[in-house]
Design a protein around this motif. Sequence first.
Motif, short mmCIF file in Angstrom:
data_model
loop_
_atom_site.label_atom_id
_atom_site.label_comp_id
_atom_site.label_asym_id
_atom_site.label_seq_id
_atom_site.Cartn_x
_atom_site.Cartn_y
_atom_site.Cartn_z
N ASP A 66 -0.42 -44.25 1.74
CA ASP A 66 0.51 -43.13 1.57
C ASP A 66 1.24 -42.82 2.88
OD1 ASP A 66 -0.32 -42.89 -1.05
OD2 ASP A 66 -1.56 -41.10 -0.70
N VAL A 67 0.50 -42.83 3.99
CA VAL A 67 1.11 -42.57 5.30
C VAL A 67 2.21 -43.58 5.56
CG1 VAL A 67 0.69 -42.72 7.80
CG2 VAL A 67 -0.84 -41.36 6.35
N ARG A 68 1.94 -44.85 5.30
CA ARG A 68 2.93 -45.91 5.57
C ARG A 68 4.17 -45.77 4.68
NH1 ARG A 68 0.90 -48.80 9.26
NH2 ARG A 68 -1.34 -48.97 9.54
N GLN A 69 3.99 -45.24 3.47
CA GLN A 69 5.15 -45.00 2.60
C GLN A 69 5.97 -43.81 3.09
OE1 GLN A 69 3.57 -44.62 -1.36
NE2 GLN A 69 3.65 -46.83 -1.72
N LYS A 70 5.28 -42.74 3.52
CA LYS A 70 5.97 -41.53 3.95
C LYS A 70 6.60 -41.68 5.33
CE LYS A 70 2.88 -38.41 1.40
NZ LYS A 70 3.82 -37.80 0.47
N TRP A 71 5.93 -42.42 6.22
CA TRP A 71 6.40 -42.61 7.59
C TRP A 71 6.38 -44.10 7.90
CZ3 TRP A 71 2.73 -38.89 6.26
CH2 TRP A 71 3.18 -37.56 6.33
N PRO A 72 7.41 -44.85 7.48
CA PRO A 72 7.43 -46.31 7.64
C PRO A 72 7.33 -46.79 9.09
CG PRO A 72 9.16 -45.59 6.14
CD PRO A 72 8.57 -44.36 6.74
N SER A 73 7.66 -45.94 10.05
CA SER A 73 7.60 -46.36 11.45
C SER A 73 6.18 -46.33 12.02
CB SER A 73 8.51 -45.49 12.31
OG SER A 73 8.02 -44.16 12.36
N VAL A 74 5.22 -45.74 11.30
CA VAL A 74 3.83 -45.69 11.79
C VAL A 74 3.31 -47.11 11.99
CG1 VAL A 74 1.46 -45.20 11.06
CG2 VAL A 74 3.18 -43.41 10.96
N LYS A 75 2.68 -47.35 13.13
CA LYS A 75 2.18 -48.69 13.45
C LYS A 75 0.71 -48.83 13.03
CE LYS A 75 3.22 -52.61 15.37
NZ LYS A 75 4.23 -53.47 14.79
N HIS A 76 -0.19 -48.16 13.75
CA HIS A 76 -1.62 -48.30 13.47
C HIS A 76 -2.21 -46.93 13.10
CE1 HIS A 76 -1.29 -52.29 15.06
NE2 HIS A 76 -1.05 -51.87 16.29
N ILE A 77 -3.25 -47.00 12.27
CA ILE A 77 -3.96 -45.79 11.84
C ILE A 77 -5.46 -46.05 12.01
CG2 ILE A 77 -4.44 -44.20 9.93
CD1 ILE A 77 -1.83 -45.34 8.60
N ALA A 78 -6.16 -45.10 12.61
CA ALA A 78 -7.62 -45.19 12.71
C ALA A 78 -8.21 -43.90 12.16
CB ALA A 78 -8.06 -45.40 14.16
N VAL A 79 -9.18 -44.05 11.25
CA VAL A 79 -9.90 -42.92 10.68
C VAL A 79 -11.38 -43.22 10.83
CG1 VAL A 79 -10.35 -41.50 8.64
CG2 VAL A 79 -8.05 -42.47 9.00
N HIS A 80 -12.05 -42.49 11.71
CA HIS A 80 -13.49 -42.65 11.91
C HIS A 80 -14.15 -41.33 11.54
CE1 HIS A 80 -13.54 -46.26 14.90
NE2 HIS A 80 -12.68 -46.44 13.91
N HIS A 81 -15.18 -41.39 10.69
CA HIS A 81 -15.89 -40.19 10.27
C HIS A 81 -17.37 -40.38 10.52
CE1 HIS A 81 -17.01 -36.56 8.20
NE2 HIS A 81 -15.75 -36.33 7.86
N ARG A 82 -17.99 -39.39 11.08
CA ARG A 82 -19.41 -39.43 11.38
C ARG A 82 -20.21 -39.12 10.12
NH1 ARG A 82 -22.16 -38.01 16.38
NH2 ARG A 82 -24.33 -38.58 16.00
N LEU A 83 -21.33 -39.81 9.95
CA LEU A 83 -22.27 -39.54 8.87
C LEU A 83 -23.61 -39.16 9.49
CD1 LEU A 83 -21.47 -42.50 6.44
CD2 LEU A 83 -20.60 -40.15 6.36
N GLY A 84 -24.45 -38.51 8.72
CA GLY A 84 -25.75 -38.10 9.23
C GLY A 84 -25.63 -36.83 10.05
N VAL A 85 -26.60 -36.61 10.93
CA VAL A 85 -26.65 -35.40 11.75
C VAL A 85 -25.64 -35.49 12.88
CG1 VAL A 85 -28.12 -34.00 13.28
CG2 VAL A 85 -29.07 -35.01 11.20
N VAL A 86 -24.85 -34.43 13.04
CA VAL A 86 -23.85 -34.36 14.11
C VAL A 86 -24.20 -33.17 15.00
CG1 VAL A 86 -21.41 -34.14 14.66
CG2 VAL A 86 -22.10 -35.35 12.58
N PRO A 87 -24.60 -33.44 16.24
CA PRO A 87 -24.90 -32.33 17.16
C PRO A 87 -23.68 -31.45 17.44
CG PRO A 87 -25.80 -34.39 17.98
CD PRO A 87 -24.90 -34.73 16.81
#
Length: 147
Positions: A66-87
């Motif tokens: 969706d991001v690439r369709q809405k903003w064609p100039s976007v180059k790279h996307i990183a999505v990191h989400h923590r699982l488990g216990v987060v201090p």
Amino acid sequence: MDESEDVPKDFINLKSEKLSVDEVSELVISPCCGAVSLFIGKKVVHLEYEAYTSMAETEIKKICRDVRQKWPSVKHIAVHHRLGVVPITEASVIIAVSSPHRAESLEAVMYCINTLKASVPIWKKEIYEDEYSWKENKECFWANSEK
């Protein structure tokens, strides 16, 4: 690196280990982009996250498309989400987007975090001294459809 070799990439990672802002931002740096925008989610209470991992990854890939369709100039996307216990002091989610200009990357980062909270099956548990509570994500579309 030749700009033609720098094809757009999506980096999705759901993991139990501590998230690294440096690692995530390095993933999206590109010689043809003048902007890298980051969202770093932190909370001030002890949290625990669970996910339906394969479905969460599929939903995050949809967000990237969706991001690439809405903003064609976007180059790279990183999505990191923590699982488990987060201090208390550690990030629970980091989103990074690179683009030639800052407006597109800032808008895309905001879209990513808002859409992630609304559609990705990741659940947050707040832990107190003697009890815990699963928190409903107010942006979550399936939670709101049952009311």
